[in-house]
Scaffold this motif. Structure first.
Motif, PDB file in Angstrom:
ATOM      1  N   LEU A  63       0.836  -1.197   0.000  1.00 35.08           N
ATOM      2  CA  LEU A  63       0.000   0.000   0.000  1.00 35.08           C
ATOM      3  C   LEU A  63       0.871   1.248   0.000  1.00 35.08           C
ATOM      4  CD1 LEU A  63      -2.841  -0.934   2.499  1.00 35.08           C
ATOM      5  CD2 LEU A  63      -2.993  -0.710   0.035  1.00 35.08           C
ATOM      6  N   PRO A  64       0.517   2.219  -0.823  1.00 33.62           N
ATOM      7  CA  PRO A  64       1.393   3.368  -1.005  1.00 33.62           C
ATOM      8  C   PRO A  64       1.206   4.494   0.016  1.00 33.62           C
ATOM      9  CG  PRO A  64      -0.436   3.514  -2.501  1.00 33.62           C
ATOM     10  CD  PRO A  64      -0.589   2.217  -1.742  1.00 33.62           C
ATOM     11  N   TYR A  65       0.579   4.225   1.151  1.00 31.45           N
ATOM     12  CA  TYR A  65       0.366   5.281   2.127  1.00 31.45           C
ATOM     13  C   TYR A  65       1.679   5.632   2.819  1.00 31.45           C
ATOM     14  CZ  TYR A  65      -4.478   4.022   1.426  1.00 31.45           C
ATOM     15  OH  TYR A  65      -5.703   3.748   0.867  1.00 31.45           O
ATOM     16  N   ARG A  66       1.993   6.909   2.843  1.00 26.93           N
ATOM     17  CA  ARG A  66       3.238   7.362   3.464  1.00 26.93           C
ATOM     18  C   ARG A  66       2.987   8.259   4.666  1.00 26.93           C
ATOM     19  NH1 ARG A  66       6.514  10.191  -0.873  1.00 26.93           N
ATOM     20  NH2 ARG A  66       7.899  10.467   0.899  1.00 26.93           N
ATOM     21  N   TYR A  67       1.769   8.809   4.768  1.00 24.21           N
ATOM     22  CA  TYR A  67       1.470   9.755   5.839  1.00 24.21           C
ATOM     23  C   TYR A  67       0.183   9.371   6.561  1.00 24.21           C
ATOM     24  CZ  TYR A  67       4.877  12.483   3.268  1.00 24.21           C
ATOM     25  OH  TYR A  67       6.017  12.890   2.634  1.00 24.21           O
ATOM     26  N   LYS A  68       0.102   9.843   7.791  1.00 22.58           N
ATOM     27  CA  LYS A  68      -1.085   9.587   8.594  1.00 22.58           C
ATOM     28  C   LYS A  68      -1.466  10.893   9.293  1.00 22.58           C
ATOM     29  CE  LYS A  68      -0.679   6.083  11.326  1.00 22.58           C
ATOM     30  NZ  LYS A  68      -0.425   5.215  12.486  1.00 22.58           N
ATOM     31  N   LEU A  69      -2.743  11.275   9.161  1.00 22.25           N
ATOM     32  CA  LEU A  69      -3.282  12.402   9.910  1.00 22.25           C
ATOM     33  C   LEU A  69      -3.991  11.827  11.127  1.00 22.25           C
ATOM     34  CD1 LEU A  69      -4.754  14.506   6.991  1.00 22.25           C
ATOM     35  CD2 LEU A  69      -2.845  15.167   8.438  1.00 22.25           C
ATOM     36  N   VAL A  70      -3.660  12.323  12.313  1.00 21.64           N
ATOM     37  CA  VAL A  70      -4.249  11.819  13.549  1.00 21.64           C
ATOM     38  C   VAL A  70      -4.961  12.970  14.255  1.00 21.64           C
ATOM     39  CG1 VAL A  70      -3.803  10.671  15.742  1.00 21.64           C
ATOM     40  CG2 VAL A  70      -2.374  10.154  13.768  1.00 21.64           C
ATOM     41  N   CYS A  71      -6.212  12.740  14.638  1.00 21.17           N
ATOM     42  CA  CYS A  71      -6.984  13.751  15.349  1.00 21.17           C
ATOM     43  C   CYS A  71      -6.489  13.851  16.789  1.00 21.17           C
ATOM     44  CB  CYS A  71      -8.469  13.393  15.323  1.00 21.17           C
ATOM     45  SG  CYS A  71      -9.498  14.554  16.251  1.00 21.17           S
TER      46      CYS A  71
END
Length: 153
Positions: free
Chosen positions: A113-121
């Motif tokens: 999977l090409p996800y490189r970033y995560k936004l966390v609330c």
């Protein structure tokens, strides 16, 4: 197995199970990654994923060949050749082809999977996966409208 052997195999399966000759080109395509094979509408060519043969053997690939030959023979006759068509489903059941091919194990044509970033609330902890880097100041949480933090995975 070479393309010539595949061509003969598909011609034989066509005669044995459909009673009609396959008169177009058949070949292996190593670039196929998520599918077992495909039928090209304009050229009437059938392409088979060689990784399926390496991993699952001749029996599974023969089911894929039958599936692609269903597309071929129905399209040539001007009948319903798409997956959703009742004629396709009936012919596939009759000849014993597979509706879906087996998925290949990781490393054989699959990409991570090409996800490189995560936004966390900050408030509720909800995570949003992102492929591209974004400015977290421009966005809010969709669940609680809280502020977001950007993290690399």
């Amino acid at each position: 197995m070479e393309n010539e052997e595949l061509q003969q195999w598909i011609e034989q399966v066509s005669l044995d199970h459909f009673g009609v000759p396959f008169t177009h080109e058949a070949l292996f395509n190593r670039r196929l990654t998520t599918t077992g094979g495909r039928y090209m509408l304009k050229s009437h060519r059938i392409e088979i994923n060689p990784h399926q043969l390496e991993v699952y053997g001749r029996e599974e690939v023969e089911k894929i060949i039958k599936h692609e030959l269903c597309h071929y023979h129905l399209h040539i006759r001007g009948r319903g050749y798409q997956h959703r068509d009742p004629e396709f489903k009936a012919l596939l059941q009759k000849v014993g082809g597979s509706r879906f091919c087996q998925s290949l194990p990781d490393g054989k044509g699959r990409k991570p999977l090409p996800y490189r970033y995560k936004l966390v609330c900050k408030s509720c902890g909800t995570e949003y996966l992102r492929k591209r880097k974004v400015d977290p100041k421009r966005y809010r949480c969709g669940r609680c409208a809280g502020k977001l933090l950007l993290r690399e995975i």
